[in-house]
Scaffold this active site. Structure first.
Site, PDB file in Angstrom:
ATOM      1  N   ALA A  69       0.849  -1.193   0.000  1.00 38.56           N
ATOM      2  CA  ALA A  69       0.000   0.000   0.000  1.00 38.56           C
ATOM      3  C   ALA A  69       0.885   1.244   0.000  1.00 38.56           C
ATOM      4  CB  ALA A  69      -0.881  -0.018   1.234  1.00 38.56           C
ATOM      5  N   GLY A 117      -0.606  -5.448   0.461  1.00 40.87           N
ATOM      6  CA  GLY A 117      -1.801  -5.481  -0.394  1.00 40.87           C
ATOM      7  C   GLY A 117      -1.522  -6.181  -1.715  1.00 40.87           C
ATOM      8  N   GLU A 120      -1.891  -9.696  -1.019  1.00 42.70           N
ATOM      9  CA  GLU A 120      -3.303 -10.011  -0.741  1.00 42.70           C
ATOM     10  C   GLU A 120      -4.108 -10.100  -2.042  1.00 42.70           C
ATOM     11  OE1 GLU A 120      -3.401  -6.969   2.393  1.00 42.70           O
ATOM     12  OE2 GLU A 120      -4.429  -8.468   3.605  1.00 42.70           O
ATOM     13  N   GLU A 140       3.060  -6.249   7.268  1.00 42.82           N
ATOM     14  CA  GLU A 140       2.314  -5.214   7.998  1.00 42.82           C
ATOM     15  C   GLU A 140       2.623  -5.146   9.495  1.00 42.82           C
ATOM     16  OE1 GLU A 140       1.118  -7.202   5.720  1.00 42.82           O
ATOM     17  OE2 GLU A 140      -0.168  -6.101   4.327  1.00 42.82           O
ATOM     18  N   ASP A 344      47.762   1.227   9.160  1.00 42.19           N
ATOM     19  CA  ASP A 344      47.978   1.361  10.597  1.00 42.19           C
ATOM     20  C   ASP A 344      49.470   1.593  10.806  1.00 42.19           C
ATOM     21  OD1 ASP A 344      45.892   0.374  13.109  1.00 42.19           O
ATOM     22  OD2 ASP A 344      48.003   0.698  13.611  1.00 42.19           O
ATOM     23  N   VAL A 401      41.742   6.708  13.851  1.00 43.98           N
ATOM     24  CA  VAL A 401      42.782   6.441  14.857  1.00 43.98           C
ATOM     25  C   VAL A 401      42.232   6.844  16.228  1.00 43.98           C
ATOM     26  CG1 VAL A 401      44.586   6.824  13.127  1.00 43.98           C
ATOM     27  CG2 VAL A 401      43.973   8.695  14.660  1.00 43.98           C
ATOM     28  N   VAL A 402      43.070   6.737  17.244  1.00 44.92           N
ATOM     29  CA  VAL A 402      42.589   6.949  18.614  1.00 44.92           C
ATOM     30  C   VAL A 402      41.897   8.306  18.816  1.00 44.92           C
ATOM     31  CG1 VAL A 402      44.091   5.363  19.855  1.00 44.92           C
ATOM     32  CG2 VAL A 402      44.953   7.601  19.173  1.00 44.92           C
ATOM     33  N   GLU A 403      40.980   8.344  19.764  1.00 47.79           N
ATOM     34  CA  GLU A 403      40.175   9.556  20.004  1.00 47.79           C
ATOM     35  C   GLU A 403      40.987  10.560  20.834  1.00 47.79           C
ATOM     36  OE1 GLU A 403      37.390  10.105  18.586  1.00 47.79           O
ATOM     37  OE2 GLU A 403      36.094  11.354  19.814  1.00 47.79           O
ATOM     38  N   LYS A 408      44.901  13.060  16.294  1.00 46.17           N
ATOM     39  CA  LYS A 408      44.080  13.145  15.073  1.00 46.17           C
ATOM     40  C   LYS A 408      44.563  14.295  14.189  1.00 46.17           C
ATOM     41  CE  LYS A 408      39.704  10.956  16.407  1.00 46.17           C
ATOM     42  NZ  LYS A 408      39.759   9.722  15.634  1.00 46.17           N
TER      43      LYS A 408
END
Ligand code: NAD
Length: 716
Positions: A69, A117, A120, A140, A344, A401-403, A408
């Site tokens: 539908a 539908g 159906e 549904e 890496d 990479v690391v936070e 960064k």
């Protein structure tokens, strides 16, 4: 052509077999909107009065049969009063009933997807021929309703009550082999042979080889069960479905109730039973939330499509860092067809990243989702590297990479020297401002955020963060890359934590405040899980990583000191100092040990009570309602702030971000939808009860104004 409309065409062959072809003008797919439904009614009325009609085939001129539908249109149905909605449903039923009563055999030629539908309609036919590549289903219940055009009545009669419960309650799209095995279709053929096969089937009936009338009568009659048999079938499905659906999602259990009643009733009565139950579900809050989510999902995909429209695709990507996130990004990119260099500074990290990718690909092969050849191609698509050797032909680099802001910044500046002038750099930082990270870059316009969630292969969301200087091209390319990786991107503006973590950390802060007052974290977890979260806050903190949460908390506190800074040592600080980093090193709020499959399983660790005791300042009795309110209020207010400050562009994007990013309970429809359903006036009154807890619990001026004016976030 005996009928040619906007959605339906009818042709008659020399043997007086009509083909009703669905072909909605101006749309790439067929769907049941009012035009289709009305034209179908018109066509059936014509066919009913066509002399000497020998057969009717229902077919599609598009790649799909009917996707279901038109939800946008049908949401207006749900706003009707009970009687009006009942009338609408009865009208649709009358069309499908007329099909099932035509004076000749009817066959559905299912060339492509047939859902809701659409399926159906196929069920109203006497026979069904399905393409090998097609899928059918009744999804549904995923929208908080159940099939409303006879599906709950016709499917059990066709494939058995237990199978029908599984199809309807699970809502899955079934492949042709499964559909044939369960008896939902009569034949499976290559897609280009579907119509020909359907015509052949009609011929067999006309030649007297198949008795469609007998079959029709059998399928219309009430099903025969002994009371014991009936009880056993439905009790067992109720047990399985009830446990899976949970108390917040009423549709699957309502479907079982309707099917159980309907199987023993005459067709007309059973269809009335379906209508009655449907109306109740459609008018309930869960259907409203889930339908809203469906529409929001479509809206955010459309908006991402607009961003990505003019972007040149990423042909070669790179990722910096082969850790949890970098490894996940490499796997996801390569497995979806974009080759990626994974760099890496440690050989062992590269090896670990590659072995994780290999494990995931093998899992895909075992589940039959990937062939060995495709898995090998994906694996070959990841190039491990310790240097920037091949970065000159990379289109987009994801930094993971690391936070740490300084690490960064230096890694990004270094990378910028090795990539092409027009290559895009995107950081996967969870909290650090993109504008801040861009400060030392030579080409800040080519830089933005690309925030994946853990685990990358499973979490659908990617936040694409626009820094002050990010160009539209950078955003467009990053959005396009996220889409190519099979993710749902949401573009947000820059601030500490962006959208998702900015909202999540006030939720954690609400938890920390409760812990200070002596709350039992297991009780809080259980309460929030019962409320619908996939995991409670203590468990979630363990999964995110206590170290990650500790560092992110500091960034958030610096960004929003008025409400996110805390005095003294809280539970997370305490666990961090003790290096209880959570699931990653086996101990956090909980302890972890491997289960039979080797996956970490949480267990209660008796030491934790003494460990956390010094962080408890008072003892407060908290009810379940208190816990829910104290967790949810800060989250909801912060989401509202994000919308007010234009961090996120719309309520739909904000809510989908929370659902896809942190598993916000879908039955509530997202934080802003939850506020709409509760009413902002009621929410502000609730928040005011907790005002002593500080600014996190203080609704914004705009929220109060909206409450006074009876405004809502979704404007309805
Ligand atoms: P991790 O510690 O698992 O991996 C970081 C990797 O980066 C390590 O393998 C490390 O050797 C490598 N690395 C360090 N310096 C490097 C350099 N100069 N060049 C290349 N590689 C270098 O960390 P993680 O959990 O994967 O997180 C990475 C980033 O993703 C962080 O910014 C984090 O905030 C973010 N993030 C993490 C999650 C999470 O749940 N873990 C979720 C979303 C975002």
């Amino acid at each position: 052509m005996i009928f040619e409309g906007q959605a339906v065409k009818v042709a008659m062959d020399d043997a007086r077999v009509a083909t009703v072809t669905l072909d909605l003008v101006g749309e790439s797919v067929n769907k049941f909107n009012s035009v289709t439904l009305n034209e179908l009614a018109e066509v059936i009325a014509i066919l009913k009065h066509t002399d000497d009609l020998q057969g009717v085939i229902f077919a599609s001129a598009k790649d799909v049969f009917v996707v279901g539908a038109d939800i946008t249109e049908f949401t207006t149905w749900f706003k009707l009063d009970d009687e009006e909605l009942t009338d609408k449903l009865r009208h649709a039923h009358s069309i499908f009933n007329d099909i099932s009563h035509l004076c000749c055999p009817t066959v559905a030629a299912i060339n492509g997807i047939a859902l809701g539908g659409g399926m159906e309609l196929c069920l109203a036919c006497d026979y069904r021929v399905m393409a090998e590549s097609a899928k059918i289903g009744l999804p549904e219940t995923q929208l908080g309703i159940y099939p409303g055009w006879g599906g709950t009545v016709r499917l059990p009669r066709l494939i058995g009550a237990d199978n029908a419960c599984e199809w309807i309650c699970g809502g899955a799209q079934k492949r042709s082999a499964d559909a044939l095995k369960d008896g939902a279709v009569d034949a499976v053929v290559p897609a280009d042979k579907v119509q020909e096969s359907a015509r052949h089937l009609v011929q067999q009936i006309l030649d007297g080889k198949l008795n469609y009338r007998q079959r029709r009568d059998e399928l219309r009659a009430p099903m025969q069960f002994s009371p014991i048999e009936k009880m056993m079938v439905f009790e067992s499905v109720r047990g399985v479905v009830g446990a899976k659906a949970g108390k917040h999602y009423p549709a699957p259990m309502a479907a079982i109730k309707t099917i159980e009643k309907g199987v023993s009733q005459e067709m007309e009565k059973a269809l009335e039973t379906e209508i009655k139950g449907f109306v109740k579900l459609a008018k309930g809050p869960v259907a409203e939330s889930l339908v809203n989510l469906f529409l929001s999902d479509q809206a955010i995909k459309k908006s991402a499509g607009k961003y990505a429209k003019n972007a040149t695709p990423v042909k070669q990507a790179a990722v910096l860092g082969a850790g949890i996130m970098g490894g996940g990004v490499a796997y996801q990119s390569a497995s979806k067809g974009t080759p990626i260099i994974m760099k890496d500074i440690r050989q062992e990290a590269l090896e670990l990243g590659l072995s994780e990718a290999n494990k995931l690909l093998n899992g895909q092969i075992e589940r039959g989702r990937l062939t060995a050849a495709k898995a090998l191609k994906a694996m070959n698509g990841i190039t491990p590297a310790l240097s920037y050797g091949e970065f000159d032909h990379v289109d987009l680099v994801v930094e993971a990479v690391v936070e740490n802001v300084n690490v960064k910044k230096s890694v990004l500046a270094e990378t910028e020297k090795h990539i092409a002038e027009d290559a895009i750099l995107a950081s996967n930082t969870s909290t650090i401002s993109i504008t801040e990270l861009a400060k030392d870059l030579k080409r800040p316009e080519n830089f933005c955020g690309m925030h994946f969630f853990n685990p990358v292969h499973r979490m659908p969301l990617v936040e694409v963060i626009r820094g002050e200087k990010s160009s539209d091209e950078a955003i467009a390319k990053t959005v396009a890359y996220a889409q190519a990786m099979g993710k749902t991107p949401i573009v947000v503006n820059d601030c500490p934590g962006f959208l998702v973590n900015r909202v999540l950390f006030p939720y954690f802060a609400g938890f920390s405040l409760m812990m200070k007052e002596g709350a039992d974290f297991q009780q809080v977890d259980k309460t929030m899980e019962r409320f619908g979260w996939p995991m409670g806050p203590a468990y979630l903190l363990d999964v995110v990583g206590i170290d990650t949460a500790f560092h992110a908390d500091q960034v958030m506190a610096e960004g929003f000191p008025d409400r996110m800074k805390h005095e003294g040592v809280n539970a997370v600080d305490c666990l961090f100092k003790l290096e209880r980093f959570g699931q990653k090193n086996g101990k956090g709020f909980y302890a972890y040990e491997p289960d039979r499959k080797g996956k970490p399983k949480k267990i209660f660790d008796a030491d934790i009570v003494d460990i956390l005791a010094p962080t408890v300042a008072s003892q407060t009795e908290l009810s379940e309602d208190d816990i829910i309110a104290r967790m949810m209020i800060p989250l909801c207010i912060e989401t509202a702030r994000c919308l007010e400050e234009n961090i996120v562009g719309s309520a739909a994007e904000a809510d989908m971000g929370l659902i896809y990013g942190i598993g916000f309970p879908p039955y509530l429809g997202g934080a802003l939808h939850y506020l709409d359903q509760m009413g902002l006036q009621a929410f502000c009154e609730l928040a005011d009860k907790y005002s002593q807890l500080g600014k996190l619990y203080e609704p914004t001026a705009r929220m109060r104004e909206m409450a006074t004016n009876n405004e809502t976030y979704y404007g309805n």
